[in-house]
Design an enzyme around this catalytic site. Structure first.
Site, PDB file in Angstrom:
ATOM      1  N   ARG A  22       7.251 102.694  44.670  1.00 37.78           N
ATOM      2  CA  ARG A  22       8.287 103.269  45.551  1.00 37.78           C
ATOM      3  C   ARG A  22       7.815 104.592  46.153  1.00 37.78           C
ATOM      4  O   ARG A  22       7.931 104.822  47.370  1.00 37.78           O
ATOM      5  CB  ARG A  22       9.562 103.477  44.738  1.00 37.78           C
ATOM      6  CG  ARG A  22      10.653 104.280  45.412  1.00 37.78           C
ATOM      7  CD  ARG A  22      11.826 104.399  44.452  1.00 37.78           C
ATOM      8  NE  ARG A  22      12.918 105.219  44.940  1.00 37.78           N
ATOM      9  CZ  ARG A  22      12.984 106.542  44.792  1.00 37.78           C
ATOM     10  NH1 ARG A  22      12.001 107.194  44.188  1.00 37.78           N
ATOM     11  NH2 ARG A  22      14.025 107.207  45.249  1.00 37.78           N
ATOM     12  N   CYS A  74      -7.059  88.290  36.033  1.00 36.78           N
ATOM     13  CA  CYS A  74      -7.728  87.428  37.022  1.00 36.78           C
ATOM     14  C   CYS A  74      -9.225  87.304  36.721  1.00 36.78           C
ATOM     15  O   CYS A  74     -10.030  88.118  37.185  1.00 36.78           O
ATOM     16  CB  CYS A  74      -7.500  88.005  38.423  1.00 36.78           C
ATOM     17  SG  CYS A  74      -8.358  87.114  39.724  1.00 36.78           S
ATOM     18  N   SER A 106      -8.339  97.033  34.766  1.00 34.96           N
ATOM     19  CA  SER A 106      -8.014  97.087  36.200  1.00 34.96           C
ATOM     20  C   SER A 106      -8.799  98.189  36.907  1.00 34.96           C
ATOM     21  O   SER A 106      -9.229  98.027  38.050  1.00 34.96           O
ATOM     22  CB  SER A 106      -6.517  97.345  36.391  1.00 34.96           C
ATOM     23  OG  SER A 106      -5.778  96.354  35.740  1.00 34.96           O
ATOM     24  N   ASP A 128      -1.099 100.900  26.884  1.00 35.93           N
ATOM     25  CA  ASP A 128      -2.137 101.067  25.842  1.00 35.93           C
ATOM     26  C   ASP A 128      -2.683 102.498  25.771  1.00 35.93           C
ATOM     27  O   ASP A 128      -3.253 102.884  24.765  1.00 35.93           O
ATOM     28  CB  ASP A 128      -3.314 100.118  26.105  1.00 35.93           C
ATOM     29  CG  ASP A 128      -2.890  98.663  26.081  1.00 35.93           C
ATOM     30  OD1 ASP A 128      -1.841  98.364  25.476  1.00 35.93           O
ATOM     31  OD2 ASP A 128      -3.604  97.830  26.669  1.00 35.93           O
ATOM     32  N   GLY A 171      -1.415  97.655  22.015  1.00 38.33           N
ATOM     33  CA  GLY A 171      -2.386  98.696  22.330  1.00 38.33           C
ATOM     34  C   GLY A 171      -3.804  98.187  22.485  1.00 38.33           C
ATOM     35  O   GLY A 171      -4.733  98.963  22.689  1.00 38.33           O
ATOM     36  N   LYS A 214       9.316 107.656  -3.222  1.00 37.00           N
ATOM     37  CA  LYS A 214       9.910 107.000  -2.048  1.00 37.00           C
ATOM     38  C   LYS A 214      10.478 105.649  -2.468  1.00 37.00           C
ATOM     39  O   LYS A 214       9.942 104.993  -3.366  1.00 37.00           O
ATOM     40  CB  LYS A 214       8.852 106.830  -0.960  1.00 37.00           C
ATOM     41  CG  LYS A 214       8.350 108.182  -0.435  1.00 37.00           C
ATOM     42  CD  LYS A 214       7.732 108.068   0.941  1.00 37.00           C
ATOM     43  CE  LYS A 214       7.315 109.435   1.449  1.00 37.00           C
ATOM     44  NZ  LYS A 214       6.936 109.433   2.848  1.00 37.00           N
ATOM     45  N   GLU A 223      -2.353  96.452  16.789  1.00 44.43           N
ATOM     46  CA  GLU A 223      -2.768  95.036  16.862  1.00 44.43           C
ATOM     47  C   GLU A 223      -4.290  94.896  16.886  1.00 44.43           C
ATOM     48  O   GLU A 223      -4.829  93.885  16.474  1.00 44.43           O
ATOM     49  CB  GLU A 223      -2.166  94.367  18.102  1.00 44.43           C
ATOM     50  CG  GLU A 223      -2.668  94.969  19.424  1.00 44.43           C
ATOM     51  CD  GLU A 223      -2.190  94.233  20.667  1.00 44.43           C
ATOM     52  OE1 GLU A 223      -1.498  93.211  20.551  1.00 44.43           O
ATOM     53  OE2 GLU A 223      -2.521  94.704  21.779  1.00 44.43           O
ATOM     54  N   ARG A 248       7.874  92.643   4.264  1.00 46.55           N
ATOM     55  CA  ARG A 248       8.289  91.920   5.480  1.00 46.55           C
ATOM     56  C   ARG A 248       7.391  92.386   6.628  1.00 46.55           C
ATOM     57  O   ARG A 248       6.942  93.536   6.652  1.00 46.55           O
ATOM     58  CB  ARG A 248       9.739  92.226   5.841  1.00 46.55           C
ATOM     59  CG  ARG A 248      10.750  91.669   4.864  1.00 46.55           C
ATOM     60  CD  ARG A 248      10.822  90.140   4.918  1.00 46.55           C
ATOM     61  NE  ARG A 248      11.857  89.610   4.084  1.00 46.55           N
ATOM     62  CZ  ARG A 248      11.736  89.319   2.784  1.00 46.55           C
ATOM     63  NH1 ARG A 248      10.582  89.537   2.165  1.00 46.55           N
ATOM     64  NH2 ARG A 248      12.748  88.812   2.103  1.00 46.55           N
ATOM     65  N   HIS A 254       5.594  91.973  23.031  1.00 49.84           N
ATOM     66  CA  HIS A 254       5.849  92.309  24.434  1.00 49.84           C
ATOM     67  C   HIS A 254       7.142  93.088  24.653  1.00 49.84           C
ATOM     68  O   HIS A 254       7.361  93.611  25.747  1.00 49.84           O
ATOM     69  CB  HIS A 254       5.869  91.037  25.284  1.00 49.84           C
ATOM     70  CG  HIS A 254       4.512  90.419  25.412  1.00 49.84           C
ATOM     71  ND1 HIS A 254       3.953  89.659  24.416  1.00 49.84           N
ATOM     72  CD2 HIS A 254       3.589  90.494  26.391  1.00 49.84           C
ATOM     73  CE1 HIS A 254       2.746  89.265  24.786  1.00 49.84           C
ATOM     74  NE2 HIS A 254       2.499  89.758  25.989  1.00 49.84           N
TER      75      HIS A 254
HETATM   76  P1  ADP Z   1      -5.648  96.305  31.976  1.00 48.90           P
HETATM   77  O1  ADP Z   1      -5.887  96.800  33.336  1.00 48.90           O
HETATM   78  O2  ADP Z   1      -4.200  96.425  31.575  1.00 48.90           O
HETATM   79  O3  ADP Z   1      -6.602  96.886  30.969  1.00 48.90           O
HETATM   80  P2  ADP Z   1      -7.169  93.792  31.911  1.00 48.90           P
HETATM   81  O4  ADP Z   1      -8.246  94.325  31.031  1.00 48.90           O
HETATM   82  O5  ADP Z   1      -6.641  92.442  31.600  1.00 48.90           O
HETATM   83  O6  ADP Z   1      -5.879  94.732  31.973  1.00 48.90           O
HETATM   84  O7  ADP Z   1      -7.739  93.818  33.387  1.00 48.90           O
HETATM   85  C1  ADP Z   1      -6.957  93.336  34.457  1.00 48.90           C
HETATM   86  C2  ADP Z   1      -7.859  92.670  35.453  1.00 48.90           C
HETATM   87  O8  ADP Z   1      -8.805  93.612  35.969  1.00 48.90           O
HETATM   88  C3  ADP Z   1      -8.734  91.559  34.880  1.00 48.90           C
HETATM   89  O9  ADP Z   1      -8.043  90.323  34.758  1.00 48.90           O
HETATM   90  C4  ADP Z   1      -9.829  91.475  35.946  1.00 48.90           C
HETATM   91  O10 ADP Z   1      -9.379  90.777  37.080  1.00 48.90           O
HETATM   92  C5  ADP Z   1     -10.011  92.954  36.305  1.00 48.90           C
HETATM   93  N1  ADP Z   1     -11.120  93.508  35.526  1.00 48.90           N
HETATM   94  C6  ADP Z   1     -11.160  93.756  34.188  1.00 48.90           C
HETATM   95  N2  ADP Z   1     -12.364  94.220  33.813  1.00 48.90           N
HETATM   96  C7  ADP Z   1     -13.123  94.242  34.920  1.00 48.90           C
HETATM   97  C8  ADP Z   1     -14.496  94.593  35.197  1.00 48.90           C
HETATM   98  N3  ADP Z   1     -15.317  95.014  34.230  1.00 48.90           N
HETATM   99  N4  ADP Z   1     -14.928  94.492  36.468  1.00 48.90           N
HETATM  100  C9  ADP Z   1     -14.111  94.055  37.459  1.00 48.90           C
HETATM  101  N5  ADP Z   1     -12.822  93.706  37.261  1.00 48.90           N
HETATM  102  C10 ADP Z   1     -12.331  93.797  36.019  1.00 48.90           C
HETATM  103  O1  F6P Z   2      -2.546  95.845  28.088  1.00 51.63           O
HETATM  104  C1  F6P Z   2      -1.192  95.824  27.769  1.00 51.63           C
HETATM  105  C2  F6P Z   2      -0.945  94.803  26.679  1.00 51.63           C
HETATM  106  O2  F6P Z   2       0.449  94.771  26.424  1.00 51.63           O
HETATM  107  C3  F6P Z   2      -1.721  95.024  25.386  1.00 51.63           C
HETATM  108  O3  F6P Z   2      -1.149  96.025  24.579  1.00 51.63           O
HETATM  109  C4  F6P Z   2      -1.682  93.642  24.782  1.00 51.63           C
HETATM  110  O4  F6P Z   2      -2.754  93.432  23.880  1.00 51.63           O
HETATM  111  C5  F6P Z   2      -1.839  92.778  25.984  1.00 51.63           C
HETATM  112  O5  F6P Z   2      -1.346  93.512  27.098  1.00 51.63           O
HETATM  113  C6  F6P Z   2      -1.098  91.470  25.918  1.00 51.63           C
HETATM  114  O6  F6P Z   2      -1.450  90.729  27.030  1.00 51.63           O
HETATM  115  P1  F6P Z   2      -0.626  89.522  27.599  1.00 51.63           P
HETATM  116  O7  F6P Z   2       0.639  90.053  28.191  1.00 51.63           O
HETATM  117  O8  F6P Z   2      -1.530  88.931  28.612  1.00 51.63           O
HETATM  118  O9  F6P Z   2      -0.338  88.612  26.434  1.00 51.63           O
END
Ligand code: ADP
Ligand code: F6P
Length: 324
Positions: A22, A74, A106, A128, A171, A214, A223, A248, A254
């Site tokens: 926004r 992706c 990302s 995270d 995380g 305690k 995780e 427990r 999520h």
């Molecule tokens: P986050 O951004 O929350 O850490 P991800 O690790 O799943 O989430 O990354 C999101 C997307 O970013 C991936 O599905 C991929 O498309 C892109 N990405 C991740 N790592 C790389 C990389 N080393 N180089 C280019 N794109 C990447």
């Molecule tokens: O990156 C955010 C996060 O919620 C992590 O803490 C977790 O491990 C992961 O995404 C879960 O991914 P998904 O929503 O693809 O199951």
């Protein structure tokens, strides 16, 4: 021609992404830019899924978790061909600049685009908090509040039964959420990837807590820890007779991600979204915008993603001292 800026959200959604969208759109419009959204992160970039965003399209979202643009993981974008297609789509739509909201993965993607000549600005957004370029990322504070609310409720029932609760928080490989939730939630033990403990060490910490008077115990586990909640529960169940505590397990999962952004995330997102536009107008790109306390920080994308985020050791020490 009016310059066109596109925004995308990628990876796990984080509370505050909408507020940042926004702010960027309205700040962009105020700068006479044409603003576009890319649907579903890098997948939408590759598919050419762009939509024009006016001031009304981003109305009513400042308080909503998730992302109005949709997001994705992706795998195709990790490939050379995927990245080339994405760049072609940007050119086809005459997009001059791209704002990427997302976490560590990302922003690796942002860097890949920047290295191929795209004018990208990243905004550190993930629950995270795993980006070295930002002390705190958008969404982490709200996710922490959700975890704390859950831990408080669990403590009530743990106390009523004199039980041990293992609470697993998200995380990924980063222990930030677990450490902060553990400290602020008053946990008896905290298990994070950055300071691994064996199941026996955790069992000892619990037994020691009972010995000190305690009546119950909360263990917060990241995780990403080697001995996550399942591993610990397995060990404790196998040795139930010897360890002698009732157990427990709750995995918050999520539920931590979908919260309505709190004041800090809304205001920070607003600041960062608008600043991305100002920086772009000032000719800056290849950067990551993040936060240090309430202040905005700027780092080069290549520096921001080059190293893992260190956890501050004083927090670990404090966690230990305060669990006594
Ligand atoms: P986050 O951004 O929350 O850490 P991800 O690790 O799943 O989430 O990354 C999101 C997307 O970013 C991936 O599905 C991929 O498309 C892109 N990405 C991740 N790592 C790389 C990389 N080393 N180089 C280019 N794109 C990447
Ligand atoms: O990156 C955010 C996060 O919620 C992590 O803490 C977790 O491990 C992961 O995404 C879960 O991914 P998904 O929503 O693809 O199951």
């Amino acid at each position: 021609m009016t310059q066109r800026i596109a925004i995308l959200t990628s990876g796990g959604d984080a509370p505050g992404m909408n507020a940042a969208i926004r702010a960027a759109v309205r700040a962009g419009l105020a700068r006479q830019l044409d603003m576009f959204g890319v649907r579903h992160g890098y997948a939408g970039l590759i598919a050419g899924d762009f939509r024009r965003l006016g001031a009304r399209e981003v109305g009513g979202i400042i308080d909503r978790g998730g992302t109005m643009l949709g997001t994705s993981r992706c795998p195709e974008f990790l490939t050379d061909a995927g990245q080339q297609t994405a760049i072609r789509r940007l050119a086809e739509h005459e997009i001059a600049g791209l704002i990427v909201l997302g976490g560590n993965g990302s922003q690796h993607g942002s860097l890949a685009l920047a290295q191929r000549g795209v004018a990208v600005i990243g905004i550190a957004s993930t629950i995270d908090n795993d980006l070295a370029g930002s002390d705190v990322t958008l969404g982490a504070t709200t996710a922490l509040d959700v975890a704390l609310e859950a831990i408080s409720r669990l403590r009530v029932t743990a106390a009523a039964h004199g039980r041990v609760f293992l609470v697993e928080v998200m995380g990924r490989a980063c222990g930030y959420l677990a450490l902060m939730a553990g400290i602020a939630g008053g946990a008896e033990a905290i298990v994070i990837p950055e300071a691994e403990q064996s199941p026996e060490q955790v069992a000892l910490a619990i037994q020691d807590a009972y010995r000190r008077g305690k009546s119950h115990a909360i263990v917060v586990i990241a995780e990403g820890a080697k001995h996550n909640a399942d591993a610990l529960a397995r060990h404790f169940t196998e040795h139930a007779e010897r360890l002698n505590f009732e157990l427990r397990v709750t995995k918050l999962g999520h539920v931590q991600r979908g919260g309505s952004p709190g004041a800090f995330d809304r205001l920070s997102a607003t600041l960062l979204g608008a600043e991305a536009i100002e920086r772009w107008c000032g000719g800056e790109h290849g950067i990551l915008l993040g936060l240090s306390g309430a202040h905005l920080t700027v780092s080069l994308l290549r520096d921001a993603v080059a190293r893992p985020k260190p956890l501050q050791p004083q927090w670990l020490h404090l966690a230990h001292v305060l669990s006594r």
